[in-house]
Design a protein around this motif. Structure first.
Motif, short mmCIF file in Angstrom:
data_model
loop_
_atom_site.label_atom_id
_atom_site.label_comp_id
_atom_site.label_asym_id
_atom_site.label_seq_id
_atom_site.Cartn_x
_atom_site.Cartn_y
_atom_site.Cartn_z
N LYS A 140 37.72 36.71 65.90
CA LYS A 140 37.23 37.78 64.81
C LYS A 140 35.83 37.94 64.37
CE LYS A 140 41.92 38.65 62.96
NZ LYS A 140 42.22 40.02 63.42
N GLY A 141 35.26 36.85 64.55
CA GLY A 141 34.06 36.81 64.16
C GLY A 141 32.77 37.60 64.91
N PRO A 142 31.73 37.68 64.31
CA PRO A 142 30.66 38.75 64.94
C PRO A 142 30.21 37.99 66.07
CG PRO A 142 29.73 37.50 62.97
CD PRO A 142 31.15 37.10 62.96
N VAL A 143 29.92 38.90 67.19
CA VAL A 143 29.27 38.45 68.52
C VAL A 143 27.91 39.10 68.71
CG1 VAL A 143 29.58 38.26 70.91
CG2 VAL A 143 31.57 37.95 69.61
N ARG A 144 26.97 38.56 68.74
CA ARG A 144 25.53 39.20 68.79
C ARG A 144 25.45 40.03 70.10
NH1 ARG A 144 21.17 36.27 66.01
NH2 ARG A 144 21.70 34.45 64.99
N GLY A 145 24.62 40.97 70.06
CA GLY A 145 24.29 41.62 70.98
C GLY A 145 23.07 41.08 71.83
N CYS A 204 22.76 31.17 76.67
CA CYS A 204 22.01 32.08 75.80
C CYS A 204 21.40 31.37 74.76
CB CYS A 204 23.01 33.03 75.04
SG CYS A 204 22.15 34.20 73.92
N VAL A 205 20.22 31.50 73.97
CA VAL A 205 19.53 31.08 73.23
C VAL A 205 20.12 30.98 71.83
CG1 VAL A 205 17.20 31.31 74.08
CG2 VAL A 205 18.41 33.17 72.46
N PHE A 206 21.06 31.94 71.35
CA PHE A 206 22.01 32.11 70.43
C PHE A 206 22.95 31.13 70.67
CE2 PHE A 206 19.74 36.14 70.14
CZ PHE A 206 18.85 35.82 69.12
N ASP A 207 23.70 30.31 69.80
CA ASP A 207 24.64 29.41 69.92
C ASP A 207 25.50 29.45 68.85
OD1 ASP A 207 25.92 27.70 71.66
OD2 ASP A 207 24.87 25.79 70.90
N ASP A 208 25.81 30.63 68.30
CA ASP A 208 26.48 30.50 67.12
C ASP A 208 27.95 31.62 67.38
OD1 ASP A 208 25.24 32.78 67.17
OD2 ASP A 208 24.50 32.88 65.18
N ASP A 209 28.25 31.72 68.48
CA ASP A 209 29.29 32.63 68.74
C ASP A 209 29.94 32.04 70.37
OD1 ASP A 209 27.84 33.77 70.83
OD2 ASP A 209 27.43 35.45 69.77
N PRO A 210 31.01 32.68 70.51
CA PRO A 210 31.61 31.98 71.70
C PRO A 210 31.08 31.91 73.11
CG PRO A 210 33.17 33.54 70.56
CD PRO A 210 31.83 33.81 70.13
N VAL A 211 29.76 32.68 73.48
CA VAL A 211 29.19 33.00 74.40
C VAL A 211 29.08 32.04 75.31
CG1 VAL A 211 27.25 33.98 75.71
CG2 VAL A 211 28.33 35.25 73.77
N ASN A 212 28.39 30.80 74.85
CA ASN A 212 27.89 29.76 75.67
C ASN A 212 29.01 28.88 76.09
OD1 ASN A 212 25.30 30.01 76.01
ND2 ASN A 212 24.77 29.13 73.98
N ALA A 213 29.92 28.57 75.12
CA ALA A 213 31.35 28.11 75.59
C ALA A 213 31.95 28.70 76.69
CB ALA A 213 32.19 27.92 74.29
N LEU A 214 32.01 29.92 76.67
CA LEU A 214 32.82 30.74 77.56
C LEU A 214 31.95 30.75 78.94
CD1 LEU A 214 34.25 33.65 75.60
CD2 LEU A 214 35.56 31.84 76.83
N SER A 224 29.63 42.87 73.85
CA SER A 224 28.19 42.25 73.44
C SER A 224 28.63 40.70 74.16
CB SER A 224 28.19 41.98 71.68
OG SER A 224 28.00 43.14 71.25
N LEU A 225 29.70 40.37 74.20
CA LEU A 225 29.87 39.10 74.65
C LEU A 225 29.78 39.08 76.32
CD1 LEU A 225 32.51 36.35 74.07
CD2 LEU A 225 32.54 37.38 76.32
N MET A 226 30.11 40.22 76.93
CA MET A 226 29.81 40.11 78.37
C MET A 226 28.31 40.55 78.72
SD MET A 226 33.28 41.98 79.73
CE MET A 226 33.09 41.81 81.43
N ASP A 227 27.78 41.36 77.83
CA ASP A 227 26.12 41.55 78.02
C ASP A 227 25.51 40.12 78.14
OD1 ASP A 227 26.37 44.13 78.21
OD2 ASP A 227 25.65 44.52 76.05
N ARG A 228 25.87 39.12 77.28
CA ARG A 228 25.06 38.01 77.19
C ARG A 228 25.57 36.96 78.30
NH1 ARG A 228 26.21 36.59 71.70
NH2 ARG A 228 25.08 34.48 72.22
N MET A 229 26.98 36.83 78.54
CA MET A 229 27.51 36.11 79.48
C MET A 229 26.81 36.41 80.88
SD MET A 229 31.71 35.55 78.80
CE MET A 229 31.62 34.18 80.42
N PHE A 230 26.87 37.62 81.26
CA PHE A 230 26.41 37.88 82.54
C PHE A 230 24.74 37.68 82.53
CE2 PHE A 230 30.72 39.14 82.71
CZ PHE A 230 31.00 38.93 84.25
#
Length: 212
Positions: free
Chosen positions: A43-48, A63-73, A100-106
């Motif tokens: 439920k936490g915020p995911v950066r764009g 991603c340079v931002f490491d405070d949400d699930p993106v890098n782990a995924l 937002s998550l998929m923008d950064r994941m991809f």
């Protein structure tokens, strides 16, 4: 060899309608001898994505931002044989967090996913499903990922998990998609074992700009 599919639950509700759809896919995968892991983005915020290009400069599929699930995924996607993204429908599109998550994941980690079978499934009370599916499929087609389908567009309907469980056609679509995913990743594995590898990309990638 153990094969695994990563299923990403992009709903703000951990065990809601989207989870119910993904669980049906996971059950079908298990029936075909394929491991399945459902991961909730929370439920936490995911950066764009801010388009800073830092991920490319680092060269680490992160991603340079490491405070949400993106890098782990991204890391989990790199270890998976196939990936399924699930989202609720918000205003005829995928939810804001998973977008937002998929923008950064991809953008940062598409190399970890290139060539792997992928699918998008969505849940809605009533409408907007096909537009959301089209939106999510575009991430796959720009990344060289074969899209896995079922016998109909991959959607379920209902306002609650209990209602989704009464969507007999929707659940059948999820099971068909799961079995098709298992079949495709097994075919790819068999091809690799027999020396049939994916085509190599051209060494120089062309980029044509329209404004000079």
């Amino acid at each position: 060899m153990i094969m695994k599919v990563l299923l990403i639950n992009g709903s703000p509700n951990e065990r809601g309608c989207t989870f119910t759809a993904l669980s049906e896919v996971a059950s079908a995968l298990a029936g075909e001898g394929v491991d399945a892991e459902i991961v909730w983005i929370g439920k936490g915020p995911v950066r764009g994505c801010i388009g800073c290009g830092g991920c490319a400069r680092m060269g680490k599929r992160r991603c340079v931002f490491d405070d949400d699930p993106v890098n782990a995924l991204i890391a989990k996607a790199g270890e998976a044989d196939g990936i399924v993204f699930g989202s609720p429908v918000h205003y005829a599109s995928a939810g804001g967090s998973i977008t937002s998550l998929m923008d950064r994941m991809f953008y940062a980690g598409s190399a970890a996913m290139r060539g792997k079978p992928a699918a998008a499934v969505v849940s809605a009370r009533r409408a907007g499903t096909t537009a959301a599916i089209d939106q999510l499929n575009k991430y796959f087609t720009i990344s060289g990922m074969p899209i896995v389908s079922g016998q109909y567009w991959p959607m379920v309907h209902g306002s609650t998990p209990e209602e989704v469980k009464r969507d007999a056609e929707g659940l059948q679509i999820m099971r068909t998609l799961g079995r098709n995913m298992a079949y495709m990743i097994k075919c790819f594995a068999l091809a690799r074992e027999n020396g049939l590898l994916p085509p190599e990309p051209e060494k120089e990638r062309q980029r044509t700009n329209f404004i000079r």
